[in-house]
Design an enzyme around this catalytic site. Structure first.
Site, PDB file in Angstrom:
ATOM      1  CG  ASP A   1      -1.893   1.201   1.204  1.00 47.31           C
ATOM      2  OD1 ASP A   1      -2.418   1.526   0.124  1.00 47.31           O
ATOM      3  OD2 ASP A   1      -2.100   1.839   2.248  1.00 47.31           O
ATOM      4  CB  SER A   2       0.126   4.757  -0.810  1.00 53.56           C
ATOM      5  OG  SER A   2      -1.036   4.838   0.003  1.00 53.56           O
TER       6      SER A   2
ATOM      7  CB  CYS B   1      -9.605   4.452  -0.009  1.00 51.05           C
ATOM      8  SG  CYS B   1      -8.030   4.905   0.771  1.00 51.05           S
TER       9      CYS B   1
ATOM     10  CD  GLU C   1      -0.229   6.882   5.600  1.00 52.37           C
ATOM     11  OE1 GLU C   1       0.972   6.938   5.913  1.00 52.37           O
ATOM     12  OE2 GLU C   1      -0.840   5.816   5.419  1.00 52.37           O
TER      13      GLU C   1
ATOM     14  CG  HIS D   1      -5.400   4.841   4.124  1.00 52.60           C
ATOM     15  ND1 HIS D   1      -4.780   4.367   2.986  1.00 52.60           N
ATOM     16  CD2 HIS D   1      -4.400   5.363   4.904  1.00 52.60           C
ATOM     17  CE1 HIS D   1      -3.468   4.599   3.069  1.00 52.60           C
ATOM     18  NE2 HIS D   1      -3.219   5.203   4.219  1.00 52.60           N
TER      19      HIS D   1
ATOM     20  CB  CYS E   1      -2.980   0.604  -2.696  1.00 53.93           C
ATOM     21  SG  CYS E   1      -3.025   2.362  -3.087  1.00 53.93           S
TER      22      CYS E   1
HETATM   23  N1  DGL Z   1      -5.004   2.913   0.623  1.00 52.27           N
HETATM   24  C1  DGL Z   1      -4.914   3.596  -0.646  1.00 52.27           C
HETATM   25  C2  DGL Z   1      -6.127   3.206  -1.498  1.00 52.27           C
HETATM   26  O1  DGL Z   1      -6.720   2.140  -1.253  1.00 52.27           O
HETATM   27  C3  DGL Z   1      -4.723   5.048  -0.354  1.00 52.27           C
HETATM   28  C4  DGL Z   1      -4.209   5.817  -1.468  1.00 52.27           C
HETATM   29  C5  DGL Z   1      -3.478   7.083  -1.120  1.00 52.27           C
HETATM   30  O2  DGL Z   1      -2.314   6.979  -0.728  1.00 52.27           O
HETATM   31  O3  DGL Z   1      -4.053   8.149  -1.323  1.00 52.27           O
HETATM   32  O4  DGL Z   1      -6.511   3.881  -2.417  1.00 52.27           O
END
Ligand code: DGL
Length: 269
Positions: A7-8, A194, A162, A196, A70
């Site tokens: 993931d990011s 997403c 984050e 997150h 992600c």
């Molecule tokens: N968890 C990422 C997703 O599912 C987040 C993306 C981001 O870094 O903006 O899209």
């Protein structure tokens, strides 16, 4: 070798957590590109390049299979990486399909033509990049007809999560749900598009009301991964997993420990 979860940043931990519960004997290597998060405000080319680099690192670290936990990376990079061809014995998969199969009442591998499904009005909450890609609508159109999707780009929410600023995150969820409900007053279902956002699932559910069925990816992806690993034992992996970040390990470990409610120790990539 271990199964890779990418993931990011911290969001993929919602998928990792479900996968670890579902598959306690499998080793996982988690890789968060926290130094470059959020991806959701970047353009598609940028997201592709960052994702491609991270996935190659994970393959080099011994993973055979990498799950893009992600949606932003899945939308911008998955198809392009698969079409470009992946190294022998390596695979990369995304998180859209299990979710859309659940929404459209399909089993894995059901490639029959699109059909009417029970859900008619769907609220989609995702990053600006995922919403702009229209990847959800595209995947849905392959499987279902007559479903209206109203999308809300939840600007700022990934940054707040984050940063561990949960007061701001809660306020943003409420205002994004309000904005969505002004466009689509009675959704039957809501997609947390997403990884997150499941960290805020209770707040989404409270703001949407009890009648809206909220879909998130953790358990759906975990079930689909379990099924995949049964068919593809060569992707199973064994040996060292661990938690890796491009960010500051102490800071990322602190936030991850808070979210998962168990001690998590990241190390630098
Ligand atoms: N968890 C990422 C997703 O599912 C987040 C993306 C981001 O870094 O903006 O899209």
């Amino acid at each position: 070798m271990a199964v890779g979860i990418f993931d990011s940043g911290l969001g993929g931990l919602t998928v990792l957590d479900a996968a670890q519960r579902r598959l306690p004997d499998v080793d996982f290597l988690y890789y968060g590109d926290n130094d470059r998060a959020p991806y959701g405000v970047r353009d598609a080319e940028d997201v592709f390049q960052l994702t491609n680099t991270a996935v190659h690192n994970m393959w080099d670290m011994g993973c055979n299979l990498v799950i893009l936990a992600c949606n932003t990376a899945s939308a911008a990079a998955l198809r392009r990486m698969q079409e470009a061809g992946v190294p022998e014995g390596k695979r990369v998969l995304g998180v859209f399909v299990p979710l859309i199969e659940a929404l459209t009442e399909r089993h894995w591998g059901d490639n029959s033509p699109p059909r009417e499904v029970e859900v008619k009005n769907v609220a989609l909450f995702a990053t600006p990049a995922t919403v702009a890609s229209r990847a959800f609508q595209r995947e849905l159109a392959f499987r279902a007809i007559g479903v209206d999707v109203e999308a809300q780009a939840c600007g700022g929410l990934v940054d707040a999560i984050e940063d561990g600023d949960m007061i701001l995150a809660e306020a943003l969820v409420k205002s994004h749900v309000d904005a969505l409900l002004r466009k689509l007053p009675s959704p039957q279902a809501a997609i947390l598009g997403c990884t997150h956002y499941p960290l805020m699932q209770d707040i989404f559910q409270a703001a949407l009301g009890p009648d809206v069925k909220v879909f998130s990816q953790g358990n759906l992806v975990a079930d689909s991964l379990a099924d995949y690993l049964q068919r593809r034992t060569d992707m199973h992996g064994s040996g060292a997993g661990g938690y890796y970040t491009t960010g500051t390990p102490e800071r990322v470990s602190r936030h991850a420990t808070q979210f998962l409610r168990r001690e998590v120790n990241f190390q630098a990539v």
